[in-house]
Design a protein around this motif. Structure first.
Motif, short mmCIF file in Angstrom:
data_model
loop_
_atom_site.label_atom_id
_atom_site.label_comp_id
_atom_site.label_asym_id
_atom_site.label_seq_id
_atom_site.Cartn_x
_atom_site.Cartn_y
_atom_site.Cartn_z
N ILE A 191 0.85 -1.33 0.00
CA ILE A 191 0.09 -0.22 0.10
C ILE A 191 0.76 1.17 0.15
CG2 ILE A 191 -1.54 1.32 1.25
CD1 ILE A 191 -2.79 -1.34 2.35
N PHE A 192 2.04 1.27 0.95
CA PHE A 192 2.60 2.54 0.93
C PHE A 192 3.55 2.55 -0.57
CE2 PHE A 192 6.91 4.61 1.91
CZ PHE A 192 6.32 5.63 2.39
N GLY A 193 3.82 1.43 -1.25
CA GLY A 193 4.65 1.70 -2.46
C GLY A 193 3.36 2.22 -3.51
N LEU A 194 2.26 1.82 -3.42
CA LEU A 194 1.29 2.17 -4.36
C LEU A 194 0.97 3.80 -4.17
CD1 LEU A 194 -0.75 1.64 -6.56
CD2 LEU A 194 -2.34 1.04 -4.60
N TYR A 195 1.07 4.14 -2.84
CA TYR A 195 0.88 5.52 -2.68
C TYR A 195 1.94 6.18 -3.42
CZ TYR A 195 0.99 9.76 0.26
OH TYR A 195 1.11 10.92 0.55
N LEU A 196 3.16 5.91 -3.00
CA LEU A 196 4.26 6.63 -3.64
C LEU A 196 4.34 6.60 -5.15
CD1 LEU A 196 7.53 5.48 -1.43
CD2 LEU A 196 6.04 7.73 -1.30
N LEU A 197 3.76 5.49 -5.88
CA LEU A 197 3.79 5.56 -7.36
C LEU A 197 2.74 6.40 -7.68
CD1 LEU A 197 4.50 3.93 -9.77
CD2 LEU A 197 2.21 2.65 -9.20
N LEU A 198 1.43 6.70 -6.82
CA LEU A 198 0.35 7.44 -7.38
C LEU A 198 0.81 8.84 -7.32
CD1 LEU A 198 -2.75 5.23 -6.35
CD2 LEU A 198 -1.70 5.54 -8.65
N CYS A 199 1.26 9.15 -6.19
CA CYS A 199 1.69 10.62 -5.80
C CYS A 199 3.00 11.10 -6.65
CB CYS A 199 2.35 10.76 -4.33
SG CYS A 199 1.02 10.85 -3.32
N GLY A 200 3.76 10.08 -7.05
CA GLY A 200 5.02 10.47 -8.01
C GLY A 200 4.58 10.52 -9.31
N TRP A 201 3.57 9.80 -9.93
CA TRP A 201 3.10 10.01 -11.15
C TRP A 201 2.69 11.52 -11.65
CZ3 TRP A 201 1.93 5.56 -13.77
CH2 TRP A 201 1.38 5.59 -15.20
N HIS A 202 2.28 12.20 -10.77
CA HIS A 202 2.00 13.59 -11.06
C HIS A 202 3.34 14.51 -11.59
CE1 HIS A 202 -0.11 17.49 -10.47
NE2 HIS A 202 1.06 17.71 -9.72
N PHE A 203 4.25 14.00 -10.94
CA PHE A 203 5.63 14.85 -11.45
C PHE A 203 6.24 14.26 -12.39
CE2 PHE A 203 4.51 15.31 -6.73
CZ PHE A 203 4.75 16.78 -6.75
N LEU A 204 5.89 13.25 -13.09
CA LEU A 204 6.67 12.95 -14.36
C LEU A 204 6.54 13.96 -15.44
CD1 LEU A 204 5.41 9.11 -14.44
CD2 LEU A 204 7.51 9.94 -13.92
N PRO A 205 7.39 14.01 -16.29
CA PRO A 205 7.33 15.17 -17.48
C PRO A 205 6.37 14.76 -18.30
CG PRO A 205 9.71 14.16 -17.17
CD PRO A 205 8.89 13.35 -16.26
N ARG A 206 5.78 13.70 -18.63
CA ARG A 206 4.68 13.54 -19.73
C ARG A 206 3.46 13.75 -19.17
NH1 ARG A 206 6.44 7.68 -18.97
NH2 ARG A 206 4.78 6.74 -17.63
N SER A 207 3.45 14.05 -17.69
CA SER A 207 2.22 14.31 -17.12
C SER A 207 1.94 15.92 -17.22
CB SER A 207 2.06 13.95 -15.73
OG SER A 207 2.13 12.51 -15.69
N ARG A 208 2.85 16.88 -17.42
CA ARG A 208 2.90 18.08 -17.65
C ARG A 208 1.46 18.54 -18.02
NH1 ARG A 208 7.49 21.87 -16.84
NH2 ARG A 208 8.38 19.71 -16.24
N GLU A 209 1.35 18.48 -19.41
CA GLU A 209 -0.06 18.75 -20.17
C GLU A 209 -1.44 18.47 -19.23
OE1 GLU A 209 -2.42 17.67 -24.13
OE2 GLU A 209 -0.32 17.35 -24.05
N GLY A 210 -1.33 17.29 -18.72
CA GLY A 210 -2.49 17.02 -18.05
C GLY A 210 -2.79 17.78 -16.70
#
Length: 53
Positions: free
Chosen positions: A19-38
């Motif tokens: 669960i902690f790993g999933l939390y970090l993954l979902l929070c970190g997804w926001h900061f990926l360069p390809r997520s900038r447009e969204g």
């Protein structure tokens, strides 16, 4: 060992880590360069006109 005890052992030992790993993954997804447009689109969406109002 019953099925319930097996699941309980998994939840007590590895469930928190998963669960902690999933939390970090979902929070970190926001900061990926390809997520900038969204992110930019979502950030400015509250300022767009709503035609249904």
């Amino acid at each position: 060992m019953s099925f319930y005890e097996t699941l309980r052992h998994f939840a007590d030992s590895y469930g928190l880590v998963v669960i902690f790993g999933l939390y970090l993954l979902l929070c970190g997804w926001h900061f990926l360069p390809r997520s900038r447009e969204g992110v930019e689109r979502a950030k400015h969406s509250i300022f767009q006109e709503d035609d249904n109002a």
